[in-house]
Design an enzyme around this catalytic site. Structure first.
Site, PDB file in Angstrom:
ATOM      1  N   GLY A  92     -31.164 140.116  43.614  1.00 37.38           N
ATOM      2  CA  GLY A  92     -32.351 139.935  44.426  1.00 37.38           C
ATOM      3  C   GLY A  92     -32.193 138.799  45.416  1.00 37.38           C
ATOM      4  O   GLY A  92     -32.786 138.828  46.504  1.00 37.38           O
ATOM      5  N   ASP A 157     -31.049 143.960  40.209  1.00 39.37           N
ATOM      6  CA  ASP A 157     -31.943 142.855  39.862  1.00 39.37           C
ATOM      7  C   ASP A 157     -33.398 143.259  40.094  1.00 39.37           C
ATOM      8  O   ASP A 157     -33.813 143.488  41.228  1.00 39.37           O
ATOM      9  CB  ASP A 157     -31.569 141.652  40.738  1.00 39.37           C
ATOM     10  CG  ASP A 157     -32.358 140.395  40.435  1.00 39.37           C
ATOM     11  OD1 ASP A 157     -33.270 140.445  39.600  1.00 39.37           O
ATOM     12  OD2 ASP A 157     -32.047 139.354  41.049  1.00 39.37           O
ATOM     13  N   CYS A 195     -35.431 131.451  41.926  1.00 36.97           N
ATOM     14  CA  CYS A 195     -34.024 131.542  41.553  1.00 36.97           C
ATOM     15  C   CYS A 195     -33.807 130.720  40.292  1.00 36.97           C
ATOM     16  O   CYS A 195     -34.404 129.649  40.112  1.00 36.97           O
ATOM     17  CB  CYS A 195     -33.165 131.001  42.696  1.00 36.97           C
ATOM     18  SG  CYS A 195     -31.447 130.662  42.270  1.00 36.97           S
ATOM     19  N   GLY A 196     -32.946 131.210  39.403  1.00 34.18           N
ATOM     20  CA  GLY A 196     -32.704 130.516  38.148  1.00 34.18           C
ATOM     21  C   GLY A 196     -32.153 129.121  38.294  1.00 34.18           C
ATOM     22  O   GLY A 196     -32.142 128.347  37.328  1.00 34.18           O
ATOM     23  N   HIS A 197     -31.690 128.764  39.502  1.00 35.72           N
ATOM     24  CA  HIS A 197     -31.127 127.441  39.725  1.00 35.72           C
ATOM     25  C   HIS A 197     -32.022 126.584  40.619  1.00 35.72           C
ATOM     26  O   HIS A 197     -31.581 125.590  41.187  1.00 35.72           O
ATOM     27  CB  HIS A 197     -29.716 127.584  40.290  1.00 35.72           C
ATOM     28  CG  HIS A 197     -28.828 128.366  39.378  1.00 35.72           C
ATOM     29  ND1 HIS A 197     -28.426 129.657  39.659  1.00 35.72           N
ATOM     30  CD2 HIS A 197     -28.328 128.075  38.151  1.00 35.72           C
ATOM     31  CE1 HIS A 197     -27.692 130.111  38.657  1.00 35.72           C
ATOM     32  NE2 HIS A 197     -27.622 129.174  37.738  1.00 35.72           N
ATOM     33  N   THR A 351     -23.000 136.340  41.280  1.00 34.90           N
ATOM     34  CA  THR A 351     -24.191 136.912  41.896  1.00 34.90           C
ATOM     35  C   THR A 351     -24.114 136.998  43.415  1.00 34.90           C
ATOM     36  O   THR A 351     -24.481 138.008  44.010  1.00 34.90           O
ATOM     37  CB  THR A 351     -25.426 136.074  41.522  1.00 34.90           C
ATOM     38  OG1 THR A 351     -25.090 134.680  41.648  1.00 34.90           O
ATOM     39  CG2 THR A 351     -25.874 136.345  40.103  1.00 34.90           C
TER      40      THR A 351
END
Length: 434
Positions: A92, A157, A195-197, A351
């Site tokens: 995504g 995603d 975002c995961g980060h 990713t």
């Protein structure tokens, strides 16, 4: 056409197969068939991709695990297939940045239209179909050393589902209809998804996340496709949750609340393990998003999951958001994926590989081209390396052929009774110079 009773009996039998060992469905075959309608269109590419992905995860991958690269165009996925990559990852993040249906650039915060990722899945599969048609029309079939199996499984995603359980259900159906082999959902609050980060991630209660996984599985069952479902948790870094309503989450809630009404939690690996264990019965793979490439943390998560669910497949994001050489030495980087595989992480992916390679390579070329001696830099940085890569299977030097000019010449010739003076490759510079 199969009757309702036949479909129910067939589905009940299917769920006893080894493919579904360890998978929990809190609904019946009758429930699934009730939602299908009298005509249930087949999703051929999704069926093929899911079956292939499952085989790759169970012994057919070349390395003993799948290591995938992110792609955001059909052409990128095509080159991955030619180079020997076994599955495509569609993030995504990349769609938000440069491939969404709003035709805009966004950060990874679920700001783009929800049907954008299915649209890119379809685009990639359309490219695979064209490449397959081109080689088939040239007489290249399975068994021929020149044959390329272009139909790579696509892992897509779904972010946090873009809403509630009904949104997750519809999004999963759209992914499957576009031809996705696997889809992942994360346990963040969709309206403020990050975002995961990034910071500021907000979890939903564990049971709400499980219900989205159930919604996705139900959608796959309704379409009749054994789509792989990946459950991602962001609980290692996320320290906010929407509600304290779920007793399962109580040990991690601090009691502190934010101005938005969210509850603070104790972020960390224990919270992530708790959620991974909760999701495991509902998903085919479990993924813990991490902040660094930490093998010890990965080992702790894997051991905890496998202590209760032996053999559960795991996924790992080898993210460009990590500064790899700042965190690890070169020897560890080189063995990183094999070490993860040994722990049970059988699907590993970079990713943002597609967008980083695309943007960097264009900057590198443009910088030299603008500052230096013009065509010299295009020839040195692009054309000559392309010629050199031909020995490894690269064919885009003949770019007219690559996109189907020869294929459509054949179409023209057949329509015109076997002869044509307007075919495109004959008389082209590609014919004379390449």
């Amino acid at each position: 056409m199969k009757t309702r009773t036949q479909q129910i009996e067939e589905l009940q039998k299917e769920w006893t197969q080894p493919r579904w060992e360890g998978i929990t469905r809190p609904y019946s075959a009758e429930d699934v068939v009730k939602l299908r309608g009298s005509v249930n269109p087949e999703c051929t590419l999704a069926q093929l991709g899911a079956a292939k992905m499952w085989r790759l995860l169970h012994g057919e991958s070349k390395k003993g695990y799948i290591n995938s690269l992110g792609a955001l165009t059909g052409g990128q996925a095509l080159q991955q297939a030619k180079a020997g990559i076994e599955a495509v990852y569609l993030s995504g993040w990349q769609v938000a940045a440069d491939a969404n249906l709003a035709a805009s650039m966004y950060p990874d915060q679920s700001l783009y239209p929800a049907n954008s990722v299915p649209a890119v899945v379809e685009r990639i599969n359309n490219t695979f179909r064209r490449a397959d048609q081109i080689q088939w029309s040239a007489g290249i079939e399975p068994g021929d050393p020149r044959y390329v199996d272009y139909f790579l499984p696509i892992v897509a995603d779904a972010e946090a589902g873009f809403g509630g359980v009904l949104n997750a259900f519809e999004l999963m159906k759209a992914m499957i209809e576009a031809g996705a082999a696997a889809v992942h959902f994360e346990d963040q609050l969709a309206s403020v998804k990050k975002c995961g980060h990034m910071g500021g991630k907000v979890l939903v209660p564990t049971q709400e996340a499980i219900q989205k996984l159930v919604a996705a599985r139900l959608a796959a069952d309704v379409t009749g496709v054994p789509t792989l479902l990946v459950a991602r948790t962001d609980a290692d870094a996320a320290d906010l949750i929407t509600s304290d309503c779920d007793p399962y989450d109580s040990e991690f809630i601090t009691g502190e609340r934010t101005s938005e009404g969210f509850f603070r939690t104790h972020a960390g690996i224990e919270q992530a393990i708790s959620r991974g264990l909760a999701y495991a019965p509902y998903a085919d793979l479990v993924w813990c998003e991490t902040s660094t490439p930490d093998l010890e943390l990965a080992r702790r998560f894997a051991q905890a999951i496998h202590a209760k669910y032996p053999g559960k497949l795991l996924a790992y994001n080898c993210s460009p958001s990590f500064n790899w050489q700042k965190n690890l030495d070169d020897k560890t980087i080189a063995s990183f994926q094999q070490q993860l595989s040994d722990m049970g992480y059988k699907f590993q992916f970079i990713t943002l590989a597609g967008i980083h390679s695309m943007w960097f390579n264009m900057f590198d070329l443009a910088n030299a081209y603008a500052q230096g001696e013009g065509m010299k830099h295009y020839v040195e940085k692009v054309q000559q390396p392309e010629f050199a890569a031909a020995k490894d299977g690269y064919t885009f030097v003949s770019h007219q052929q690559e996109v189907g000019t020869g294929y459509f010449d054949k179409v023209t010739t057949i329509i015109q009774g076997g002869t044509s003076s307007v075919t495109a490759l004959t008389g082209s510079t590609e014919e004379s110079q390449f």
